[in-house]
Design an enzyme around this catalytic site. Sequence first.
Site, short mmCIF file in Angstrom:
data_model
loop_
_atom_site.label_atom_id
_atom_site.label_comp_id
_atom_site.label_asym_id
_atom_site.label_seq_id
_atom_site.Cartn_x
_atom_site.Cartn_y
_atom_site.Cartn_z
N HIS A 228 67.44 38.95 86.60
CA HIS A 228 66.97 38.05 85.45
C HIS A 228 65.86 38.92 84.39
CE1 HIS A 228 63.73 38.08 88.57
NE2 HIS A 228 62.82 37.49 87.66
N ASP B 86 62.25 37.95 82.61
CA ASP B 86 61.01 36.86 82.53
C ASP B 86 60.97 36.25 81.20
OD1 ASP B 86 60.56 37.21 85.35
OD2 ASP B 86 59.01 38.69 84.93
N HIS C 270 65.38 42.52 85.95
CA HIS C 270 64.76 43.10 87.32
C HIS C 270 65.45 42.17 88.45
CE1 HIS C 270 61.62 40.52 85.64
NE2 HIS C 270 61.39 40.19 86.71
N ARG D 57 58.59 41.80 102.76
CA ARG D 57 57.95 41.96 101.63
C ARG D 57 57.33 40.82 100.93
NH1 ARG D 57 59.73 42.18 95.93
NH2 ARG D 57 58.34 43.48 94.82
#
Length: 347
Positions: free
Chosen positions: A218, A220, A276, A286
Amino acid sequence: MVVATTPSIRSEKIRHIELPIIDLKAERSEVVKEIMKASEEFGFFKVINHPISNDVISRIEQEGLEFFAKPLCVKQQAGPANPYGYGSKYIGMHGDKGEVEYILLHTNPLCISEKSQTISSEPIKFGCAVSTYIKEVRELACDILELMEEGLGVPLDTSALSKLIRDVESDSLLRLNHYPPLKDTNKDTSPSSIHHQIQNSCSSNSSNNNRVIGFGEHTDPQIVTLLKSNDVGGLQISLEDGVWVPVCPQPPSSFCVFVGDILQAMTNGRFPSVRHRAIVNTSDARMSMAYFATPPLTAKISPIPELVTGDNKKLYRPFTWAEYKKTTYALRLSETRLRLFLVEKDP
């Protein structure tokens, strides 16, 4: 693109390149130059020697880790994320799915106060950690945007970009993402082992087969995103279709800066909004904290006048953030939204 039934990806090209790391304490003219170059070439860079203290960062990290360590039935009391609160697996309203759980918060004090009651058994402590972090990261975002404005030749008294997120009506968000490992193992936590894990997460030699999507491909939609993560790899950016560049989680104090759709529109396409995604680690959890710098709902978005001159024709029609936000929620995660706001060409 992540689909609802199969949060995994086929073999794709992985390219390891050196991504820009910018020292904010360097000579200002050099910092401006490096930010401009990175924004134009990658739509992405890291910053080091920023003013956010390790204490501010560690406090919110600890609050996030404590929440995500709770039993699922307890975490679900803070959800669903509609749009704010706790969410798991499902991303958005159109079937996008990933191996992630998250807390999404609006940055206004009322939202933080309300959601803190269901997220933490010590809501004041949680809310204080979140509010302090937001205050600090907002200022860092403004500093970066003002350096961009300087490089773009925007008059200093205009602050066309930074004023949008300093506005009290800013629609900015904070999201804490947690990507559990695919399997539990007895981890070796010695310094040499941790160094080896970090090196592997930055390596281009590992196969991309059978990797699992944590958060799908996607861009942002906001102005910029500032992201801080722990020392576990998984973040990737795409500079061309089908080619992904791993982002090493080093230096540990660095913040990742992503150009968003609104900044691409306001720079008239000069800064590309970077695609990203996050890949799940096989053995290590993570966690990342993403601050989405966003204009007020009523803010009119249009290319900065200084960037529409001569042959640089206006690429995007004016629109409000409310209009763009509505479009974002109406589409799948990987859709290219800005194409819907291009200026129509003459026949």
